[in-house]
Design an enzyme around this catalytic site. Structure first.
Site, mmCIF file in Angstrom:
data_model
loop_
_atom_site.group_PDB
_atom_site.id
_atom_site.type_symbol
_atom_site.label_atom_id
_atom_site.label_comp_id
_atom_site.label_asym_id
_atom_site.label_seq_id
_atom_site.Cartn_x
_atom_site.Cartn_y
_atom_site.Cartn_z
ATOM 1 C CB CYS A 92 23.860 -25.256 -32.784
ATOM 2 S SG CYS A 92 25.139 -26.186 -33.654
ATOM 3 C CG HIS A 363 21.960 -30.365 -34.656
ATOM 4 N ND1 HIS A 363 21.076 -29.308 -34.563
ATOM 5 C CD2 HIS A 363 23.175 -29.873 -34.235
ATOM 6 C CE1 HIS A 363 21.697 -28.241 -34.118
ATOM 7 N NE2 HIS A 363 22.971 -28.553 -33.926
ATOM 8 C CB CYS A 393 26.104 -26.022 -26.964
ATOM 9 S SG CYS A 393 26.101 -27.434 -28.089
#
Length: 407
Positions: A92, A363, A393
């Protein structure tokens, strides 16, 4: 050390990341990337032969997203063949990492013009992907790594954060995103995506659900309770058992669901970095400069806790305090990530994710970090503020971070 200036930043709208349902799902990921690379070129009169490198983030480098998406996207956009490109994966965190590497190349004096960004099409079926750690049994013994949704529930349980607080944050993300969309807060960076025949594919955010309330979220079933007991193979440990290897007495309360977790979407973003000398000689007006970059690791089993430590590390590196930061963006991978970040650092909530976040907007994993940098820059300009800190994160228990200063 030289300054790394941000000249421009842009992104696509985010389409629902489901094959056959999302407005972008029929497109090739290179096409999404070429949309934003083309916009950077056209908006800034860019001589693409001068681009030293293109640093691209893509987490799932499989199928259409394989084969060095950074380079292929530049070629698809019609960039000069001299403009090199690479692709990286920090899960991510890839979109911040691509920006950090690009900025560091300019700050070191080794390069003058670098583009960072990323693309992720969550709508591409990811066949054959292995669990975190890629079935390395030795690594699993050293650092058990479960599913991220199970990690989110475990952290909420350990921290004593109730579902009601997470649902309130999910609803607030939707409320802020709706205000931002209606107020045109994203308009400066948003680039419509067109099909190859010139017809419009998508020019707006497709994922938000503006009528969401904390009460409506409270009715949703937890998403990761059954998944916690999933075995990838017959002799593999379940995700719950992997957590128990490090936290044997923890009884996980399952509090995350589709409404307080990040949305599954397709999207792409790009940021143009230049040295001071190049910007001056080519009449490029800097919008911001990079103050500092940092990376931080944390517990791989809990996986999502590094943003707090990353923020503390980068502030120390920059010689700054929390009070020096006007706006924070911490990716809403799951509500507990943002909630814990705000609680641990005792932040004014009106300075964090002010335009909503991934729970409302989605996302696109490899692109999100670059999207957030552009979002902060636009908002600093809109509010006439100065500094922004962006972190998120990442799988494996990591968090990259960047601090920018508006010029």
């Amino acid at each position: 050390m030289s300054d790394a200036f941000i000249i421009d930043a842009c992104r696509t709208p985010r389409g629902i990341g489901k094959a056959g349902k999302g407005a972008l799902a029929h497109l090739h990921p290179q096409h999404l990337g070429s949309t934003v690379l083309g916009a950077l070129r056209d908006r800034n009169g860019l001589e693409t032969a001068d681009v030293d490198d293109i640093v691209w983030g893509t987490s799932s480098q499989v199928q259409e997203q394989s084969g060095d998406l950074g380079r292929m996207t530049a070629l698809d956009a019609g960039y000069d063949i001299k403009a090199s490109g690479m692709t990286l994966d920090r899960f991510c965190g890839s979109g911040i990492t691509s920006a950090n590497i690009a900025a560091n190349a300019v700050m070191s004096g080794m390069e003058d013009l670098v583009i960072a960004g990323g693309t992720e099409m969550m709508s591409i079926p990811k066949k054959g992907l292995l669990p975190m750690g890629a079935n390395n049994m030795h690594l699993q013994e050293l650092h058990p790594q479960p599913h991220q949704g199970v990690c989110a529930d475990a952290i909420a349980t350990l921290e004593g954060i109730p579902r009601s607080a997470l649902d309130e944050l999910g609803a607030e993300s939707q409320r802020r995103a709706e205000i931002a969309i209606k107020g045109g807060h994203f308009d400066k960076s948003l680039i419509p995506v067109h099909n190859l025949d010139g017809s419009l594919a998508l020019d707006r955010e497709e994922f938000p659900r503006p009528n969401t309330t904390a009460e409506s979220l409270s009715q949703l079933r937890p998403s990761f309770e059954q998944l916690a007991d999933y075995r990838h193979t017959e002799d593999a440990l379940t995700f719950r058992e992997l957590v128990a290897k490090k936290y044997p007495d923890l009884k996980i309360e399952h509090v995350h669901h589709a409404g307080n977790s990040s949305g599954v979407v397709d999207g792409s973003a790009a940021i143009l970095f230049a040295s001071e000398a190049y910007a001056k000689s080519h009449d490029l007006k800097p919008r911001a400069r990079v103050i500092a970059t940092a990376n931080m690791g944390d517990c791989p089993t809990l996986m999502l806790n590094a943003p707090v430590a990353a923020a503390q590390k980068i502030l120390k590196r920059a010689g700054m305090e929390l009070s020096d930061i006007d706006l924070f963006e911490v990716n809403e991978a799951f509500a507990v990530v943002s909630e814990k970040f705000q609680r641990d650092l005792n932040l004014d909530r009106d300075r964090v994710n002010v335009n909503g976040g991934a729970m409302a907007l989605g996302h696109p994993i490899g692109a999100t970090g670059s999207i957030l940098i552009g979002t902060v820059l636009d908002e600093l300009e809109r509010r006439n503020k100065t500094t922004g800190l962006i972190t998120m994160c990442a799988g494996g228990g990591m968090a990259p971070a960047i601090i920018i200063e508006r010029i």
